[in-house]
Motif scaffolding. Structure first.
Motif, mmCIF file in Angstrom:
data_model
loop_
_atom_site.group_PDB
_atom_site.id
_atom_site.type_symbol
_atom_site.label_atom_id
_atom_site.label_comp_id
_atom_site.label_asym_id
_atom_site.label_seq_id
_atom_site.Cartn_x
_atom_site.Cartn_y
_atom_site.Cartn_z
ATOM 1 N N ASN A 112 43.299 44.448 47.259
ATOM 2 C CA ASN A 112 44.556 44.316 46.529
ATOM 3 C C ASN A 112 45.583 45.349 46.949
ATOM 4 N N LYS B 185 31.548 46.846 44.601
ATOM 5 C CA LYS B 185 32.265 45.581 44.732
ATOM 6 C C LYS B 185 33.632 45.669 44.086
ATOM 7 N N LYS B 186 33.712 46.387 43.000
ATOM 8 C CA LYS B 186 35.014 46.613 42.378
ATOM 9 C C LYS B 186 35.926 47.354 43.341
ATOM 10 N N GLN C 22 35.786 47.270 46.608
ATOM 11 C CA GLN C 22 36.200 46.365 47.670
ATOM 12 C C GLN C 22 37.340 45.476 47.211
ATOM 13 N N LYS C 23 37.291 45.049 45.965
ATOM 14 C CA LYS C 23 38.359 44.218 45.424
ATOM 15 C C LYS C 23 39.656 45.003 45.331
#
Length: 274
Positions: free
Chosen positions: A51, A43-44, A46-47
């Protein structure tokens, strides 16, 4: 609170490639649940991917792979943002592993949806974006099939080529590699005259005519002289007509026929980072 040991952190780092602190934080957040920690790291990723979506991924590794039968090849470029990442051994290995997988898929979309170490390729790229901290994506994706397919990857993994030959004859492997090296070095526009876009041909004829007019040549002679100049253009820019770089007395077509009188080049693909 779960007891997070150094061995747990190291295990997660080995599996994901993430940094030690990132792994420790993920394990703490997951209360020691290993699978959940992996999901947190994903998930990190994907973030981070979101960005960095507008960042330029002009660096990377271009890798060519050929199947065991030498009848099909693929080139992929695994793109990133910096030369530093592109030269990293683990990044090049990932690109190589992905190219090997890509041999099984005809389209880029099918390849991105394929399974790779428990994730889809697309999810793996997202994960690596989080691990590395740079935008990671598949750029070029080129396939080539033929009776015999050979590949060449230029030093530094910035250029890769595939060449198909009309038959698997004695000497085909060396011939295909040599022609693939030619394509890498000389960047032909097309395989032969028929492969050059008609708009490019028309533009070259007009350029030649303009040059001839400036030289004072009569208008009635322009077409014939321009066609002669076009022949030179084809010689310089089509693979089979180029001078063979290892023996300029031969064209590439003539070189291939020196290996076997019936042998021809039937196709090529070339991918290069800008």
């Amino acid at each position: 609170m779960a007891n997070i040991t150094a061995a747990d952190v190291n295990k997660l780092r080995q599996v994901t490639g993430a940094g030690m602190m990132d792994c420790k934080k993920a394990l703490v957040e997951a209360e020691g649940d290993f699978d959940k920690a992996i999901e947190i790291l994903r998930k990190k990723g994907q973030k981070v991917a979101a960005n960095r979506a507008d960042r330029d991924s002009a660096e990377g590794a271009v890798i060519a792979a050929v199947n065991a039968d030498k009848t099909s090849g693929v080139i992929i470029s695994l793109n990133c943002e910096t030369d530093f990442v592109a030269k990293n051994e683990s990044f090049v290995k990932l690109a190589t592993d992905l190219a090997t997988l890509a041999l099984n898929y005809e389209t880029k979309d099918d390849f991105l949806a394929a399974s790779f170490n428990g994730l889809t390729v697309a999810d793996k790229l997202t994960e690596q974006t989080g691990v590395i901290g740079e935008k990671i994506e598949i750029g070029s994706y080129e396939k080539l099939d033929g009776p015999f397919v050979g590949a060449y990857i230029h030093a530094g993994n910035r250029i890769a080529t595939l060449v198909s030959l009309s038959a698997n004859v004695d000497g085909a492997e060396e011939a295909a590699k040599n022609v693939a090296m030619q394509a890498a070095a000389m960047a032909p526009l097309a395989l032969n005259e028929e492969g050059v876009d008609s708009a490019v041909v028309e533009k070259e004829i007009e350029i030649a005519k303009d040059q001839l007019r400036q030289e004072g040549k009569p208008e009635a002679m322009l077409d014939n002289i321009a066609k002669g100049k076009l022949g030179r253009f084809f010689k310089d820019n089509t693979l089979v007509n180029q001078d063979y770089i290892k023996d300029s007395k031969l064209s590439v077509s003539e070189y291939v026929k020196s290996v076997d009188s019936n042998l021809t080049v039937t196709g090529f693909r070339r991918v290069a980072l800008a």
